[in-house]
Structures are given as C-alpha cells and as structure tokens.
Design a protein around this motif. Sequence first.
Motif, PDB file in Angstrom:
ATOM      1  N   ASN A 129      25.400   7.033  -5.441  1.00  7.79           N
ATOM      2  CA  ASN A 129      25.190   8.047  -6.479  1.00  7.79           C
ATOM      3  C   ASN A 129      23.720   8.071  -6.919  1.00  7.79           C
ATOM      4  O   ASN A 129      23.409   7.978  -8.107  1.00  7.79           O
ATOM      5  CB  ASN A 129      26.095   7.761  -7.678  1.00  7.79           C
ATOM      6  CG  ASN A 129      26.271   8.966  -8.570  1.00  7.79           C
ATOM      7  OD1 ASN A 129      26.084  10.100  -8.156  1.00  7.79           O
ATOM      8  ND2 ASN A 129      26.642   8.726  -9.823  1.00  7.79           N
ATOM      9  N   TYR A 184      21.780  -4.477  -7.517  1.00  2.00           N
ATOM     10  CA  TYR A 184      22.503  -3.841  -8.606  1.00  2.00           C
ATOM     11  C   TYR A 184      22.491  -2.318  -8.508  1.00  2.00           C
ATOM     12  O   TYR A 184      23.096  -1.634  -9.328  1.00  2.00           O
ATOM     13  CB  TYR A 184      21.895  -4.248  -9.954  1.00  2.00           C
ATOM     14  CG  TYR A 184      21.771  -5.729 -10.160  1.00  2.00           C
ATOM     15  CD1 TYR A 184      22.839  -6.579  -9.906  1.00  2.00           C
ATOM     16  CD2 TYR A 184      20.582  -6.289 -10.603  1.00  2.00           C
ATOM     17  CE1 TYR A 184      22.731  -7.945 -10.087  1.00  2.00           C
ATOM     18  CE2 TYR A 184      20.457  -7.659 -10.791  1.00  2.00           C
ATOM     19  CZ  TYR A 184      21.532  -8.490 -10.529  1.00  2.00           C
ATOM     20  OH  TYR A 184      21.424  -9.838 -10.718  1.00  2.00           O
ATOM     21  N   LYS A 218      23.281   1.461  -7.468  1.00  2.00           N
ATOM     22  CA  LYS A 218      24.482   2.186  -7.040  1.00  2.00           C
ATOM     23  C   LYS A 218      24.100   3.107  -5.893  1.00  2.00           C
ATOM     24  O   LYS A 218      23.534   4.174  -6.085  1.00  2.00           O
ATOM     25  CB  LYS A 218      25.047   2.985  -8.218  1.00  2.00           C
ATOM     26  CG  LYS A 218      26.482   3.437  -8.035  1.00  2.00           C
ATOM     27  CD  LYS A 218      27.019   4.011  -9.334  1.00  2.00           C
ATOM     28  CE  LYS A 218      28.489   4.377  -9.210  1.00  2.00           C
ATOM     29  NZ  LYS A 218      29.025   4.929 -10.480  1.00  2.00           N
ATOM     30  N   LEU A 245      24.945  -0.462 -11.151  1.00  2.00           N
ATOM     31  CA  LEU A 245      26.391  -0.638 -11.050  1.00  2.00           C
ATOM     32  C   LEU A 245      26.973  -0.941 -12.428  1.00  2.00           C
ATOM     33  O   LEU A 245      26.313  -1.572 -13.264  1.00  2.00           O
ATOM     34  CB  LEU A 245      26.716  -1.783 -10.097  1.00  2.00           C
ATOM     35  CG  LEU A 245      26.387  -1.560  -8.614  1.00  2.00           C
ATOM     36  CD1 LEU A 245      26.544  -2.861  -7.856  1.00  2.00           C
ATOM     37  CD2 LEU A 245      27.303  -0.499  -8.026  1.00  2.00           C
ATOM     38  N   LYS A 246      28.180  -0.506 -12.669  1.00  2.00           N
ATOM     39  CA  LYS A 246      28.812  -0.747 -13.960  1.00  2.00           C
ATOM     40  C   LYS A 246      28.994  -2.242 -14.196  1.00  2.00           C
ATOM     41  O   LYS A 246      28.800  -2.741 -15.299  1.00  2.00           O
ATOM     42  CB  LYS A 246      30.158  -0.015 -14.037  1.00  2.00           C
ATOM     43  CG  LYS A 246      30.026   1.500 -14.086  1.00  2.00           C
ATOM     44  CD  LYS A 246      31.387   2.166 -14.225  1.00  2.00           C
ATOM     45  CE  LYS A 246      31.242   3.687 -14.305  1.00  2.00           C
ATOM     46  NZ  LYS A 246      32.547   4.375 -14.420  1.00  2.00           N
ATOM     47  N   ALA A 247      29.406  -2.926 -13.175  1.00  2.00           N
ATOM     48  CA  ALA A 247      29.575  -4.374 -13.270  1.00  2.00           C
ATOM     49  C   ALA A 247      28.456  -5.023 -12.480  1.00  2.00           C
ATOM     50  O   ALA A 247      28.320  -4.794 -11.295  1.00  2.00           O
ATOM     51  CB  ALA A 247      30.934  -4.794 -12.729  1.00  2.00           C
ATOM     52  N   LYS A 248      27.610  -5.790 -13.118  1.00  2.00           N
ATOM     53  CA  LYS A 248      26.527  -6.475 -12.428  1.00  2.00           C
ATOM     54  C   LYS A 248      27.121  -7.417 -11.383  1.00  2.00           C
ATOM     55  O   LYS A 248      28.180  -8.030 -11.572  1.00  2.00           O
ATOM     56  CB  LYS A 248      25.687  -7.272 -13.417  1.00  2.00           C
ATOM     57  CG  LYS A 248      24.885  -6.421 -14.378  1.00  2.00           C
ATOM     58  CD  LYS A 248      23.772  -5.685 -13.684  1.00  2.00           C
ATOM     59  CE  LYS A 248      22.892  -4.949 -14.656  1.00  2.00           C
ATOM     60  NZ  LYS A 248      21.800  -4.246 -14.018  1.00  2.00           N
ATOM     61  N   SER A 290      30.185 -10.095 -11.668  1.00  2.00           N
ATOM     62  CA  SER A 290      31.343  -9.777 -10.839  1.00  2.00           C
ATOM     63  C   SER A 290      31.705 -10.955  -9.945  1.00  2.00           C
ATOM     64  O   SER A 290      32.870 -11.333  -9.821  1.00  2.00           O
ATOM     65  CB  SER A 290      31.053  -8.545  -9.995  1.00  2.00           C
ATOM     66  OG  SER A 290      32.138  -8.265  -9.148  1.00  2.00           O
ATOM     67  N   ASN A 332      29.983  -2.026  -0.522  1.00  2.00           N
ATOM     68  CA  ASN A 332      29.193  -1.541  -1.640  1.00  2.00           C
ATOM     69  C   ASN A 332      27.700  -1.490  -1.346  1.00  2.00           C
ATOM     70  O   ASN A 332      26.983  -0.678  -1.918  1.00  2.00           O
ATOM     71  CB  ASN A 332      29.429  -2.430  -2.868  1.00  2.00           C
ATOM     72  CG  ASN A 332      30.816  -2.244  -3.453  1.00  2.00           C
ATOM     73  OD1 ASN A 332      31.433  -1.206  -3.261  1.00  2.00           O
ATOM     74  ND2 ASN A 332      31.309  -3.245  -4.153  1.00  2.00           N
ATOM     75  N   GLU A 369      21.023   4.647 -10.257  1.00  3.43           N
ATOM     76  CA  GLU A 369      21.898   4.192 -11.336  1.00  3.43           C
ATOM     77  C   GLU A 369      22.360   2.762 -11.090  1.00  3.43           C
ATOM     78  O   GLU A 369      22.661   2.383  -9.951  1.00  3.43           O
ATOM     79  CB  GLU A 369      23.112   5.128 -11.402  1.00  3.43           C
ATOM     80  CG  GLU A 369      24.085   4.837 -12.520  1.00  3.43           C
ATOM     81  CD  GLU A 369      25.254   5.808 -12.499  1.00  3.43           C
ATOM     82  OE1 GLU A 369      26.275   5.528 -13.153  1.00  3.43           O
ATOM     83  OE2 GLU A 369      25.139   6.850 -11.813  1.00  3.43           O
TER      84      GLU A 369
END
Length: 272
Positions: free
Chosen positions: A196, A191, A193, A239-242, A246, A27, A237
Amino acid sequence: MHKILSRWLFFLTFVVLLNVSCSSIKNYKYFGDLSDTAKITKIVNGLYQEPKIQIDDILYISIQTLDRASSAAINEANGQVAGGVSSSFQSANILSGNTANSYGYLVDKKGNVHIPVLGQVSLVGLTTTEAREKVEQQAVLFYKSPSVVLRFANFKITVLGEVQRPGSYVMPNEKVTLLDAIGYAGDLTIYGKRNNVLLIRRASDGSVNAIRFDLNNSEVFRSPYFYLQQNDEIYVEPLKAKVASSDASQTRNISIFTAVLSLVIILVTRIN
C-alpha cells in the motif's frame, strides 16, 4: 501415550513455526506473483511519457557556439551548474538526500524563462526536448550554428515514511521509476507496508492525485504512474503491528502453547 503426545507436540509446534515464517515471507517479499524458477517472465512496462516543464521549475540552459565569449552571459547565469559541477558531487547530493541549491533559469508564474540576449521564452507545458528546440530556434537569430543543452536542474522526488533514508532527492535524469526513488531512499524498512505504497502527484491546476501501489504484485510495472514526474511524493505506510512486537507476541504464544502441552504430557504420564 507419552510417545504419542510427544509426537503431537512436535508436529503442532512445527506447523505454528511454519505459518509464522510463511506469513513473514509473504509480507516482505517484492513481486511475489512472479515465478521463483529460472524461467524468464516478460512484463509489459507502463508507457513512459516525458515530464512537462512546470511553473517554478529550474532549468539548466547552455548555448555552445564557436565564439564562447559571445554566449558566456547565458551560460554564466546557470551559476554552479554552468561551472561544471562534477557527477560525483551530484551523486553525493542524491545519496544524502540533499537537494542543495538548484542553479539555473527559473520558470516564472507566467511560464516564461528570461534568457540574456535571447529575451523571454515561454517553455511551460513543453518537454525538455521540445524546449531545447524552441530555445535553439530563438538562439539562431543571434548566434551562428548554436548548440543548446537544456535539462531539469531540480527534478526532485520526495520519499517519506518507512524507508531507510527519508528525504527529498534531486534525480540525475528525468526518466525515474518508482523503484529508482525507493532505491535512492535506501529501500523500505522491515516495518514498511509494501502492499500500500502511496504516490502523491500535484497537477498544474492545483489538484492532487493519490495513487496506491502494491509492491507484492508485478502489476506495478504496468501502471501509467510507474514513471515519476518532478515533485512527486512517495509515502510508505508503517505496518499496523510492528514486526518486533509481532514476533515477540508470536514467540510468547508458542512458549505458552508448548508449556501447556508439556504440562498435559507430564500429568498424563503420572496418571498412567
């Protein structure tokens, strides 16, 4: 039986931890498709195109002649820029995200620049190289052997979102890459992304182009948008889950998994 269950517990825990660590590296690693070995990988960069002068740009224009007094009116109109702002001052503005006040000649709504003595010169749509040559052609009519310096005084890039220092940055030159801009903003946070990243570019006709970049892939170097233009905006952007939540969730799941297996081992041992 106790030894067998203990071995299975160790093996399963190791597999879970390995998957967690691998997913984290995947990631947050830039250009993961490139080889990890010392072998050189040749990458073809996207074609660099000199940015064009746009309406509302601010240009630093200086004319040097044998008689400095004769061109003083032109050079003094640059304000602090013509006064010799040091490179350290410019670097401080870049690193702090301070765009400050840009001094120089404003390109008006008709695409013209009004220069003392020379008069009105249309520069919109030209590169700085082409604009310098055009101003020099005009200056020859009034000065003997003039030397013209022309560059952007407000080549601004804005970086927002999950970066260390979000803000607007005035670049020291006009050949700026996506990575340069991210570097000025202190890199992405954990954090951010990376697959994207959004580039917003506003065209002279008022339209807006949105381009997505995947920093996990080296294809980003080949993009025709890899080199930025003035007033580009970059948004990272989240991440959806910090990551913190996570990691906490993963740790909790591992603890529960380990506790359950331990309980099973104790029960089986007592039964035996």
